[in-house]
Every structure is written in C-alpha cells, then in structure tokens.
Design a protein around this motif. Structure first.
Motif, PDB file in Angstrom:
ATOM      1  N   LYS A 350       8.580   0.022  -0.553  1.00  0.00           N
ATOM      2  CA  LYS A 350       7.359  -0.119   0.251  1.00  0.00           C
ATOM      3  C   LYS A 350       7.671  -0.061   1.749  1.00  0.00           C
ATOM      4  CE  LYS A 350       4.485  -2.655  -3.043  1.00  0.00           C
ATOM      5  NZ  LYS A 350       3.825  -3.947  -3.358  1.00  0.00           N
ATOM      6  N   ILE A 366      -2.243   0.867  -0.641  1.00  0.00           N
ATOM      7  CA  ILE A 366      -1.615   1.118  -1.941  1.00  0.00           C
ATOM      8  C   ILE A 366      -2.618   0.732  -3.022  1.00  0.00           C
ATOM      9  CG2 ILE A 366       0.232   0.419  -3.523  1.00  0.00           C
ATOM     10  CD1 ILE A 366       2.014   0.053  -1.024  1.00  0.00           C
ATOM     11  N   GLU A 369       0.372   0.394  -8.542  1.00  0.00           N
ATOM     12  CA  GLU A 369       1.831   0.316  -8.632  1.00  0.00           C
ATOM     13  C   GLU A 369       2.240   0.415 -10.098  1.00  0.00           C
ATOM     14  OE1 GLU A 369       3.615  -3.073  -6.768  1.00  0.00           O
ATOM     15  OE2 GLU A 369       2.125  -3.137  -5.155  1.00  0.00           O
ATOM     16  N   LYS A 389       9.934   3.020  -9.791  1.00  0.00           N
ATOM     17  CA  LYS A 389       8.969   2.473  -8.824  1.00  0.00           C
ATOM     18  C   LYS A 389       8.011   3.598  -8.442  1.00  0.00           C
ATOM     19  CE  LYS A 389      12.777   1.524  -6.774  1.00  0.00           C
ATOM     20  NZ  LYS A 389      13.705   1.341  -7.918  1.00  0.00           N
ATOM     21  N   LEU A 391       4.126   4.374  -6.520  1.00  0.00           N
ATOM     22  CA  LEU A 391       3.009   3.890  -5.723  1.00  0.00           C
ATOM     23  C   LEU A 391       1.965   4.984  -5.571  1.00  0.00           C
ATOM     24  CD1 LEU A 391       5.070   2.173  -2.850  1.00  0.00           C
ATOM     25  CD2 LEU A 391       3.925   1.017  -4.755  1.00  0.00           C
ATOM     26  N   ILE A 393      -0.718   5.970  -3.133  1.00  0.00           N
ATOM     27  CA  ILE A 393      -0.993   5.625  -1.730  1.00  0.00           C
ATOM     28  C   ILE A 393      -2.200   6.424  -1.230  1.00  0.00           C
ATOM     29  CG2 ILE A 393      -0.010   5.483   0.584  1.00  0.00           C
ATOM     30  CD1 ILE A 393       2.788   5.896  -0.874  1.00  0.00           C
TER      31      ILE A 393
END
Length: 396
Positions: A350, A366, A369, A389, A391, A393
């Motif tokens: 992040k 965001i 997740e 990971k 995201l 966005i």
C-alpha cells in the motif's frame, strides 16, 4: 522410511518451532553442509530437548520444513495419508462445485508439509516438488494420494534445480494420460490447460477470486488493459463480463497463441480483442504517445523480470509501474494492482500505491483487497506463505 538424525539447533529457532513456525531457516543451524536432502531431523535445542521433526529440503533461505512436534510420530506413508486426506476434506466444497473444476488440493506448509503442492484439474492431479528433499518422499506421497481420492491421472513438476536432468516423459507419472488441452472450468469460464508442457500449465489458480470480481463488478462496457497477460485469463473474464474491449500485452511470443486459444474455448470473438506481443514498459510509452486511455488497467507482474532493455523488481520498481499505469488510466478508472512477491506484506504494498499517487499528484481510494483464496490454505505462523496481495484502486 528415511533414517532419523539428531540435529541441535539454536534456541531462537527452537522457540519459533514451539510457536508453530514451519520453516527451518539456515541461520537456525550450527552447520548445514552435512545435512542430506530428504533426511528426517529430530530437532533439539541446546539443552538437548526435543522440539520437532522436520525434513531437509533446501529452498531459498530455508534448509527444510517442520513436519511434526510429536516425537513419537513416524514420518512414513501413513503420515502423508493423514495430511493429504485432511487437505482433501478441507476442499470438499470445491469438489462439489461443477462451475469450478480446477483448484489447489494441498498447499505446502498451510496443509502441514512445506515444499509440496498438489493441484486438481478435472480429475487429473499435478504434484509440484520444490526441493530434492521432498521429492525423495515421492512414493509415499503417490501412495497417499491414491488412497485418499480417485483420479484419472497424475502429473508432476520438479520446481528445483535438476542440473539439466528435468524433462522426463512429459511430466506424466501414472494413471491415464490426459488429452491436451484439457478444458477445465473456473466460475463457469473455460481454461485450456497443458500439464505436459513445461513449468507453466496455462493459468494461475490463486487469482480466481480476482478474476471473478473483474467479471462481476468492473468489466461491463469498459476498455480493459491487461499487462503481463500470460495466457490472457484476466482478459477472458473481462470480456465475459461485458467489456467493450480488452487489450492483452505480454513480451512472451507464446502469449499470442495461448491467449487466442483461451478466448476461443470460451466462444469469445478474438477479432474484437487486441493481443499484443510487446514489452509492457514499451507499451506504456506507446499508449501515452498515441493518447490511449483505459477504464481498467490490470497490473500483475512477476516478482522479478528481465528483458533486453529493462529489469523489473516488484520490491523496487512497483511504484514506477503504477505511475506508468496512472498516465493511461481514465479519470475515475480502476487499477487492479497485484503482486505475488512474498518478501513484503500488504502494508508495504500500500505504501507503493501511496507514493505513486502522491508523486503523480492524484488521489485514490482502495475499493477491494484480496489475498489467497480458501483452497490456498496458509499457516498463521508463516506470513510469507500468504504471498498474494491485490488491490482494486479507484483513480480520483
């Protein structure tokens, strides 16, 4: 059955083992040169007290993996049967889901045996061995899998240095040979899979939830760019979700026929999609020069990559990658930022996003997740094992 050897370890690693840490790191041993791949170690602290049993299987900084903290437990076929049977029971819902016929059955240390993964592809199983050490238990694992579940055929991948002695009979192990491409389903979409053609089979199963979210929530009517696209799996789901157009970009020449095939097995008109064989970083420059913009940009680079002109490390260069993506993302567009680099966590990831947007004088939120899906079971005591990971966005 492998012979057990007594090995004294430093007390900090002994404490970690007692807490449940499954990896046996090199710096936890007084010396490692004498440890032979596949050996079963009875691990003792400096006072001589037993703390656990593990096996020698060298991976990166790891010397091996913890198997049990029970001194009386024997590491034999029955041990593997117990672990694999429990793992299969954990995936019972997946086996019953006719819309998804490809998933992970055994996920290394998350299921109790680091260095070993087993994937299911519509009746076929793919075993991946990550060290010579775990490979030495091959017969036990095969016998355990045979007892635990019916199968059509079993294939394998040796994902460790075989000194050029890898290619053995197209990775087939036993049962019946598959007819490839094998067509499997993921949330109702099709994937063409090759278990007999090198290390890459055609799809990364860990992105299942992300692909489904793109199809369900983010694709309709959108212009979607899929970078580092491999076989175009994200593009297939975007197109199936009603994307106005998808553009798939990857440097590998194989990405063109492979992506074409994935569209075709889903009945998607390939002529309506763009598949471009080009270095992603060159494509960003090209798109900016041509004033091309996209509603959704998917970034799923390898942890490390090298081309003739560029070297990319996600730990060092992801911020710049995001800046490149931002420059061609529409206002109120979405960047799907993903990394499988296990050396940093979500908080660090992040921070890359924060810096990229700050440097570009842009704002963001965001919206979603993701980490690994439920079939990729992880150990709470080994954070690196939960490597994924992702995201979603929103660009302000």
């Amino acid at each position: 059955m492998q012979k057990e050897i007594d090995v004294t370890i430093i007390d900090t690693m002994a404490h970690d083992i007692q807490k449940g840490v499954p990896i046996l790191l090199k710096d936890g041993f007084h010396e490692t040169n004498s440890l032979q791949e596949g050996a079963i170690m009875k691990l003792r602290n400096t006072a001589g007290k037993f703390v656990g049993k593990g096996y020698v299987g060298r991976q990166n900084k790891g010397i091996g993996w913890l198997l049990t903290k029970n001194e009386k437990e024997v590491i034999n076929t029955d041990f593997f049967k117990k672990k694999i049977t429990a793992a299969i029971a954990h995936r019972a819902d997946y086996y019953q889901n006719t819309d998804t016929t490809a998933f992970r059955v055994f996920n290394g240390e998350g299921d109790g045996i680091g260095g070993l993964t087993i994937d299911y592809f519509d009746g076929f199983y793919l075993i991946s061995w990550y060290s010579e050490g775990i490979y030495s238990f091959k017969n036990m694992v095969l016998e355990a899998l045979e007892v635990a579940v019916p199968y059509k055929g079993i294939y394998e991948k040796k994902r460790f240095d075989t000194k050029g002695q890898y290619l053995e009979d197209d990775d087939f192990v036993q049962g019946e040979r598959g007819e490839f491409p094998l067509i499997v389903k993921e949330n109702g979409q099709n994937f063409a899979i090759y278990l007999n053609d090198g290390a890459m089979v055609g799809v990364f199963l860990d992105q299942r939830d992300v692909r489904n979210t793109i199809r369900q929530t983010y694709a309709t009517g959108k212009n979607v760019l899929n970078t580092f696209s491999y076989t175009g799996a994200f593009s297939v789901f975007a197109a199936a979700g009603g994307a106005a157009k998808t553009t798939s970009v990857d440097l590998a020449k194989r990405s063109l026929p492979k992506t074409t095939e994935q569209f075709e097995v889903n009945g998607i008109d390939v002529a309506q999609q763009d598949i471009i064989v080009m270095d992603v970083f060159d494509y960003f420059k090209y798109a900016k020069r041509k004033e091309l913009t996209f509603d959704v940009v998917i970034l799923d680079p390898p942890s490390f990559a090298r081309s003739k002109k560029y070297t990319f490390s996600s730990a060092k260069d992801y911020t710049n990658l995001l800046k490149d993506a931002l420059a061609i993302t529409e206002k109120n567009g979405v960047i799907v930022a993903s990394t499988n680099n296990a050396t940093f966590g979500m908080k660090k990831f992040k921070s890359f996003v924060e810096k990229a947007f700050t440097d570009s004088n842009r704002r963001f939120t965001i919206e979603k997740e993701f980490s690994l899906p439920s079939d990729f079971k992880t150990s709470p005591h080994f954070k690196e094992g939960n490597y994924l990971k992702v995201l979603f966005i929103r660009v302000k």
